[in-house]
Design a protein around this motif. Structure first.
Motif, PDB file in Angstrom:
ATOM      1  N   ASN A   1      -9.555  -4.321  -5.623  1.00  0.00           N
ATOM      2  CA  ASN A   1     -10.400  -4.827  -6.713  1.00  0.00           C
ATOM      3  C   ASN A   1     -10.134  -6.299  -6.994  1.00  0.00           C
ATOM      4  N   ARG A   2     -10.088  -7.049  -5.894  1.00  0.00           N
ATOM      5  CA  ARG A   2      -9.912  -8.519  -5.929  1.00  0.00           C
ATOM      6  C   ARG A   2      -8.564  -8.970  -6.490  1.00  0.00           C
TER       7      ARG A   2
ATOM      8  N   SER B   1      -7.582  -6.423   5.277  1.00  0.00           N
ATOM      9  CA  SER B   1      -8.537  -5.530   4.618  1.00  0.00           C
ATOM     10  C   SER B   1      -9.627  -5.164   5.607  1.00  0.00           C
ATOM     11  N   ILE B   2     -10.397  -4.137   5.233  1.00  0.00           N
ATOM     12  CA  ILE B   2     -11.486  -3.722   6.114  1.00  0.00           C
ATOM     13  C   ILE B   2     -12.713  -4.605   5.911  1.00  0.00           C
TER      14      ILE B   2
ATOM     15  N   SER C   1      -1.868   3.382   6.037  1.00  0.00           N
ATOM     16  CA  SER C   1      -2.057   1.979   5.664  1.00  0.00           C
ATOM     17  C   SER C   1      -2.255   1.048   6.866  1.00  0.00           C
ATOM     18  N   ILE C   2      -3.345   0.299   6.825  1.00  0.00           N
ATOM     19  CA  ILE C   2      -3.559  -0.716   7.866  1.00  0.00           C
ATOM     20  C   ILE C   2      -2.581  -1.872   7.678  1.00  0.00           C
ATOM     21  N   ASN C   3      -2.123  -2.063   6.452  1.00  0.00           N
ATOM     22  CA  ASN C   3      -1.167  -3.151   6.217  1.00  0.00           C
ATOM     23  C   ASN C   3       0.217  -2.816   6.774  1.00  0.00           C
TER      24      ASN C   3
ATOM     25  N   SER D   1       0.832  -1.202   0.000  1.00  0.00           N
ATOM     26  CA  SER D   1       0.000   0.000   0.000  1.00  0.00           C
ATOM     27  C   SER D   1       0.866   1.251   0.000  1.00  0.00           C
TER      28      SER D   1
ATOM     29  N   PRO E   1      -2.673  -5.150   0.910  1.00  0.00           N
ATOM     30  CA  PRO E   1      -4.121  -5.017   0.808  1.00  0.00           C
ATOM     31  C   PRO E   1      -4.637  -5.725  -0.445  1.00  0.00           C
ATOM     32  N   GLU E   2      -5.935  -5.824  -0.533  1.00  0.00           N
ATOM     33  CA  GLU E   2      -6.602  -6.300  -1.756  1.00  0.00           C
ATOM     34  C   GLU E   2      -7.203  -5.088  -2.447  1.00  0.00           C
TER      35      GLU E   2
HETATM   36  C1  FNR Z   1     -10.122  -1.358  -1.770  1.00  0.00           C
HETATM   37  N1  FNR Z   1     -10.549  -2.138  -0.696  1.00  0.00           N
HETATM   38  C2  FNR Z   1     -10.838  -3.473  -0.913  1.00  0.00           C
HETATM   39  N2  FNR Z   1     -11.041  -4.329   0.149  1.00  0.00           N
HETATM   40  C3  FNR Z   1     -11.260  -5.648  -0.073  1.00  0.00           C
HETATM   41  O1  FNR Z   1     -11.422  -6.398   0.871  1.00  0.00           O
HETATM   42  N3  FNR Z   1     -11.309  -6.141  -1.349  1.00  0.00           N
HETATM   43  C4  FNR Z   1     -11.130  -5.356  -2.442  1.00  0.00           C
HETATM   44  O2  FNR Z   1     -11.144  -5.837  -3.562  1.00  0.00           O
HETATM   45  C5  FNR Z   1     -10.898  -3.972  -2.235  1.00  0.00           C
HETATM   46  N4  FNR Z   1     -10.675  -3.127  -3.281  1.00  0.00           N
HETATM   47  C6  FNR Z   1     -10.198  -1.872  -3.076  1.00  0.00           C
HETATM   48  C7  FNR Z   1      -9.751  -1.115  -4.153  1.00  0.00           C
HETATM   49  C8  FNR Z   1      -9.206   0.122  -3.941  1.00  0.00           C
HETATM   50  C9  FNR Z   1      -8.673   0.919  -5.111  1.00  0.00           C
HETATM   51  C10 FNR Z   1      -9.108   0.637  -2.624  1.00  0.00           C
HETATM   52  C11 FNR Z   1      -8.486   1.999  -2.381  1.00  0.00           C
HETATM   53  C12 FNR Z   1      -9.567  -0.083  -1.573  1.00  0.00           C
HETATM   54  C13 FNR Z   1     -10.589  -1.591   0.679  1.00  0.00           C
HETATM   55  C14 FNR Z   1      -9.301  -1.864   1.414  1.00  0.00           C
HETATM   56  O3  FNR Z   1      -9.421  -3.073   2.150  1.00  0.00           O
HETATM   57  C15 FNR Z   1      -8.986  -0.731   2.389  1.00  0.00           C
HETATM   58  O4  FNR Z   1      -8.910   0.492   1.679  1.00  0.00           O
HETATM   59  C16 FNR Z   1      -7.710  -0.974   3.158  1.00  0.00           C
HETATM   60  O5  FNR Z   1      -7.562   0.066   4.126  1.00  0.00           O
HETATM   61  C17 FNR Z   1      -6.504  -0.994   2.217  1.00  0.00           C
HETATM   62  O6  FNR Z   1      -5.327  -1.307   2.924  1.00  0.00           O
HETATM   63  P1  FNR Z   1      -4.256  -0.172   3.306  1.00  0.00           P
HETATM   64  O7  FNR Z   1      -3.977   0.628   2.073  1.00  0.00           O
HETATM   65  O8  FNR Z   1      -4.896   0.695   4.382  1.00  0.00           O
HETATM   66  O9  FNR Z   1      -3.079  -0.937   3.827  1.00  0.00           O
END
Ligand code: FNR
Length: 187
Positions: free
Chosen positions: A79-80, A113-114, A16-18, A11, A76-77
């Motif tokens: 868009n899958r 992820s959230i 970033s939570i990661n 990220s 993080p994930e």
């Molecule tokens: C996400 N998020 C997300 N979460 C998830 O569980 N599956 C997904 O496919 C996506 N897709 C996605 C796309 C984009 C462009 C963003 C910005 C976010 C949400 C994601 O889990 C959340 O934003 C986390 O906080 C991302 O981790 P970091 O960046 O905080 O470490």
């Protein structure tokens, strides 16, 4: 035996939570193991045009991966799948052809992820990428982290409910890395 683990945070977010998860994991790492982040945010987009003469950022990335005896991805994930910035960094490190920095590196994957899926789909995607890069992937345990506000406290420590699980993941990673290095000593 002491060794170095280079970790990627997938990220670029300043909150970033990661990265929070990565920092909590470092605190749970095996004794004697040194952890350092391999930065990805300043990398230009990879192009084969760079292969003949890597820019400083690309060389720094390859040097960082080379200096690590094991690799940890905390991603993080998006868009899958995995974020483009992380894929770009992997592409840089995997090239030029014949100089793949991930070759035989003990490697583990985790992510937060959230959402409740906890990066499961992104991790499967990353496994395919790193298998092609010939990394020695830890296949189990898997760790799909659903990030909640109380998961990591203000001091960066995992909460009571998650600490044992995350510590077990790190212990298995240490065991995996040592086993791989025994069979495939770092060059
Ligand atoms: C996400 N998020 C997300 N979460 C998830 O569980 N599956 C997904 O496919 C996506 N897709 C996605 C796309 C984009 C462009 C963003 C910005 C976010 C949400 C994601 O889990 C959340 O934003 C986390 O906080 C991302 O981790 P970091 O960046 O905080 O470490």
């Amino acid at each position: 035996m002491s060794y170095r683990v280079g970790y990627f945070v997938g990220s670029l977010s300043s909150t970033s939570i990661n990265r929070k998860l990565a920092e909590a994991l470092v605190k749970l790492g095996a004794e004697g193991v040194e952890f350092f982040e391999i930065p990805i945010k300043d990398l230009p987009l990879y192009s084969p045009d760079h292969d003949a003469d890597y820019p400083a950022e690309g060389r720094a990335l390859k040097d960082a991966v080379a200096s690590a005896q094991a690799i940890l991805f905390v991603t993080p994930e998006y868009n899958r799948s995995i974020p483009g910035a992380l894929k770009n960094a992997i592409d840089w490190a995997s090239r030029p052809w014949g100089q793949n920095s991930f070759d035989h590196k003990p490697t583990a994957i985790i992510g937060a992820s959230i959402g409740v899926i906890g990066t499961a789909v992104a991790q499967q995607s990353l496994r395919a990428v790193m298998a092609f890069c010939n990394a020695r992937l830890m296949t189990a345990p898997e760790a799909y982290i659903h990030f909640t506000d109380d998961l990591i406290d203000a001091d960066g420590n995992a909460n009571d409910a998650s600490r044992d699980f995350l510590a077990a993941f790190m212990a298995e990673f240490d065991e995996h890395a040592r086993r791989v290095m025994q069979v495939l000593p770092p060059k």
